[in-house]
Design a protein around this motif. Structure first.
Motif, mmCIF file in Angstrom:
data_model
loop_
_atom_site.group_PDB
_atom_site.id
_atom_site.type_symbol
_atom_site.label_atom_id
_atom_site.label_comp_id
_atom_site.label_asym_id
_atom_site.label_seq_id
_atom_site.Cartn_x
_atom_site.Cartn_y
_atom_site.Cartn_z
ATOM 1 N N SER A 1 20.086 -6.258 -0.576
ATOM 2 C CA SER A 1 20.907 -6.659 -1.704
ATOM 3 C C SER A 1 20.190 -7.662 -2.624
ATOM 4 C CB SER A 1 22.226 -7.179 -1.140
ATOM 5 O OG SER A 1 22.636 -8.310 -1.739
ATOM 6 N N LYS A 2 19.464 -8.607 -1.992
ATOM 7 C CA LYS A 2 18.761 -9.600 -2.819
ATOM 8 C C LYS A 2 17.532 -10.096 -2.071
ATOM 9 C CE LYS A 2 19.671 -13.369 -5.872
ATOM 10 N NZ LYS A 2 20.681 -13.906 -6.733
ATOM 11 N N ILE B 1 0.959 -11.773 -9.494
ATOM 12 C CA ILE B 1 0.594 -10.422 -9.030
ATOM 13 C C ILE B 1 1.830 -9.743 -8.434
ATOM 14 C CG2 ILE B 1 -0.715 -9.189 -7.226
ATOM 15 C CD1 ILE B 1 -3.060 -11.081 -7.717
ATOM 16 N N CYS B 2 2.588 -10.512 -7.658
ATOM 17 C CA CYS B 2 3.793 -9.974 -7.025
ATOM 18 C C CYS B 2 4.787 -9.487 -8.096
ATOM 19 C CB CYS B 2 4.406 -11.052 -6.131
ATOM 20 S SG CYS B 2 5.914 -10.548 -5.327
ATOM 21 N N LYS B 3 4.994 -10.333 -9.115
ATOM 22 C CA LYS B 3 5.924 -9.952 -10.208
ATOM 23 C C LYS B 3 5.449 -8.668 -10.869
ATOM 24 C CE LYS B 3 7.267 -14.522 -11.709
ATOM 25 N NZ LYS B 3 6.987 -15.610 -12.631
ATOM 26 N N HIS B 4 4.158 -8.621 -11.160
ATOM 27 C CA HIS B 4 3.588 -7.442 -11.822
ATOM 28 C C HIS B 4 3.794 -6.190 -10.960
ATOM 29 C CE1 HIS B 4 0.687 -4.911 -13.974
ATOM 30 N NE2 HIS B 4 0.305 -4.533 -12.751
ATOM 31 N N ASN B 5 3.488 -6.316 -9.665
ATOM 32 C CA ASN B 5 3.608 -5.146 -8.779
ATOM 33 C C ASN B 5 5.070 -4.689 -8.645
ATOM 34 O OD1 ASN B 5 0.868 -5.114 -8.491
ATOM 35 N ND2 ASN B 5 0.843 -6.171 -6.523
ATOM 36 N N CYS B 6 5.994 -5.650 -8.714
ATOM 37 C CA CYS B 6 7.425 -5.283 -8.696
ATOM 38 C C CYS B 6 7.767 -4.468 -9.941
ATOM 39 C CB CYS B 6 8.306 -6.531 -8.635
ATOM 40 S SG CYS B 6 8.342 -7.286 -7.017
ATOM 41 N N GLU B 7 7.153 -4.845 -11.065
ATOM 42 C CA GLU B 7 7.397 -4.075 -12.298
ATOM 43 C C GLU B 7 6.850 -2.661 -12.176
ATOM 44 O OE1 GLU B 7 5.805 -6.417 -15.534
ATOM 45 O OE2 GLU B 7 7.226 -8.024 -15.073
ATOM 46 N N VAL B 8 5.661 -2.546 -11.577
ATOM 47 C CA VAL B 8 5.063 -1.208 -11.395
ATOM 48 C C VAL B 8 6.032 -0.320 -10.607
ATOM 49 C CG1 VAL B 8 3.191 0.057 -10.232
ATOM 50 C CG2 VAL B 8 2.673 -2.023 -11.529
ATOM 51 N N GLY C 1 3.284 -8.699 -2.788
ATOM 52 C CA GLY C 1 4.637 -8.149 -2.963
ATOM 53 C C GLY C 1 4.968 -6.856 -2.230
ATOM 54 N N GLY C 2 4.099 -6.406 -1.349
ATOM 55 C CA GLY C 2 4.362 -5.164 -0.614
ATOM 56 C C GLY C 2 5.733 -5.168 0.057
ATOM 57 N N ASN C 3 6.070 -6.256 0.706
ATOM 58 C CA ASN C 3 7.376 -6.344 1.379
ATOM 59 C C ASN C 3 8.498 -6.560 0.377
ATOM 60 O OD1 ASN C 3 5.310 -7.600 3.598
ATOM 61 N ND2 ASN C 3 6.962 -6.390 4.524
ATOM 62 N N VAL C 4 8.243 -7.393 -0.636
ATOM 63 C CA VAL C 4 9.281 -7.701 -1.637
ATOM 64 C C VAL C 4 9.786 -6.411 -2.297
ATOM 65 C CG1 VAL C 4 9.698 -8.881 -3.833
ATOM 66 C CG2 VAL C 4 8.308 -9.994 -2.078
ATOM 67 N N ILE C 5 8.861 -5.536 -2.635
ATOM 68 C CA ILE C 5 9.220 -4.276 -3.298
ATOM 69 C C ILE C 5 10.201 -3.475 -2.443
ATOM 70 C CG2 ILE C 5 8.265 -2.001 -3.943
ATOM 71 C CD1 ILE C 5 5.715 -3.619 -4.873
ATOM 72 N N GLN C 6 9.934 -3.389 -1.157
ATOM 73 C CA GLN C 6 10.805 -2.597 -0.273
ATOM 74 C C GLN C 6 12.133 -3.316 -0.017
ATOM 75 O OE1 GLN C 6 10.015 0.529 0.348
ATOM 76 N NE2 GLN C 6 8.076 0.178 -0.738
ATOM 77 N N LYS D 1 9.175 -0.635 -10.574
ATOM 78 C CA LYS D 1 10.473 -0.663 -11.259
ATOM 79 C C LYS D 1 11.564 -1.198 -10.334
ATOM 80 C CE LYS D 1 9.415 3.067 -14.534
ATOM 81 N NZ LYS D 1 7.988 3.168 -14.231
ATOM 82 N N CYS D 2 11.281 -2.369 -9.761
ATOM 83 C CA CYS D 2 12.249 -2.984 -8.844
ATOM 84 C C CYS D 2 13.538 -3.323 -9.572
ATOM 85 C CB CYS D 2 11.665 -4.283 -8.270
ATOM 86 S SG CYS D 2 10.479 -3.988 -6.980
ATOM 87 N N LYS D 3 14.613 -3.344 -8.794
ATOM 88 C CA LYS D 3 15.909 -3.707 -9.363
ATOM 89 C C LYS D 3 15.880 -5.178 -9.761
ATOM 90 C CE LYS D 3 17.866 -1.764 -5.646
ATOM 91 N NZ LYS D 3 18.820 -1.750 -4.559
ATOM 92 N N ASP D 4 16.918 -5.593 -10.464
ATOM 93 C CA ASP D 4 16.982 -6.978 -10.927
ATOM 94 C C ASP D 4 17.507 -7.878 -9.801
ATOM 95 O OD1 ASP D 4 16.886 -9.070 -12.640
ATOM 96 O OD2 ASP D 4 18.818 -8.635 -13.603
#
Ligand code: ADP
Length: 248
Positions: A127-128, A141-148, A116-121, A150-153
């Motif tokens: 926008s989405k 793992i990606c979902k978890h790292n996004c939570e760490v 999720g390194g890229n997904v987070i950024q 605090k990614c937007k919805d």
């Protein structure tokens, strides 16, 4: 390729087919060069006994552990990784640059999202973002790292083979960009001076580009800097020529 220097932007390249027809393709190449910043230095200075004392940490080489803040500046806040993720994660400073390049109104698909390194950024600067991975553990793992972070919805997680996404109605006319950092072939790419995208990339580069072009006309590829550029041009010309003759 884990480092950054934005000095070498080669600009746009127009591909001309053998019949001298202009293919509808514009390439912009940004090369990330060696760059040692404080995040890299921070990890290096660590006492390595910390890792050996904690068996729950999985990483393929000590070098990756030393670079952990370079991949994720919030590494200590609970970032998860597995052996494969260490090989494939994009350093944060580069992911951020790529996301800013897409722009803040962009809708992006990451076809091989990994940890999720890229997904987070993308979530932070665009926008989405649709995050696709074929492996459930990686997607978790990606979902978890996004939570760490605090990614937007604005992240949609999809467990799927990217190649099956071609006709998926949720993408019809949706994505501004497809971001691709497909399996480079593990560490094999490091053993050679040149990276042959045709021989080493899985799934086949032809399938990846064909599917991507059916979803969005703009593709962002994250590739080894040893990439044989001529080979990439050849593949693009072949695909674009086929597309053009197919559509008349
Ligand atoms: P590398 O060779 O760069 O180490 P990986 O093998 O770790 O790359 O692959 C990167 C990510 O792509 C992994 O999380 C993997 O599960 C995912 N992946 C591999 N093949 C597909 C596919 N066909 N569709 C979607 N995700 C895929």
């Amino acid at each position: 390729c884990y480092t950054l220097n934005l000095l070498k932007s080669i600009g746009n390249i127009h591909l001309i087919s053998k019949e001298e027809k202009l293919c509808c393709c514009k390439l912009r190449i940004v090369e990330f060069d060696d760059h040692f910043d404080e995040l890299l230095e921070k990890g290096k200075s660590d006492d390595t006994t910390i890792i050996t004392a904690n068996n729950s940490i999985s990483f393929p080489e000590l070098g990756f552990w030393h670079q952990r803040y370079y991949y994720y500046s919030k590494y200590d806040e609970g970032i998860q990784m597995d052996d494969e993720c260490w090989w494939s994660v994009t350093p944060e400073i580069i992911s951020e640059y790529i996301a800013k390049l897409a722009g803040n109104n962009a809708i992006v698909i990451d076809g091989f999202c990994g940890s999720g390194g890229n997904v987070i950024q993308f979530s932070k600067f665009c926008s989405k973002i649709y995050a696709i991975d074929i492996d459930k553990t990686r997607l978790d793992i990606c979902k978890h790292n996004c939570e760490v972070y605090k990614c937007k919805d604005n992240v949609v997680f999809i467990l799927s083979d990217f190649l099956l996404m071609e006709n998926n109605p949720i993408f019809t006319n949706k994505a501004d960009y497809i971001f691709l950092s497909p399996p480079w072939g593990g560490v094999k790419y490091k053993n050679s001076d040149v990276y042959s995208i045709k021989n080493l990339m899985t799934p086949s580069i032809y399938d990846i580009i064909r599917v991507s072009l059916n979803v969005s006309k703009r593709i962002m590829f994250y590739l080894p800097r040893t990439l044989l550029l001529e080979e990439l041009f050849e593949i693009l010309s072949e695909i674009l020529n086929k597309t053009q003759s197919g559509s008349g």
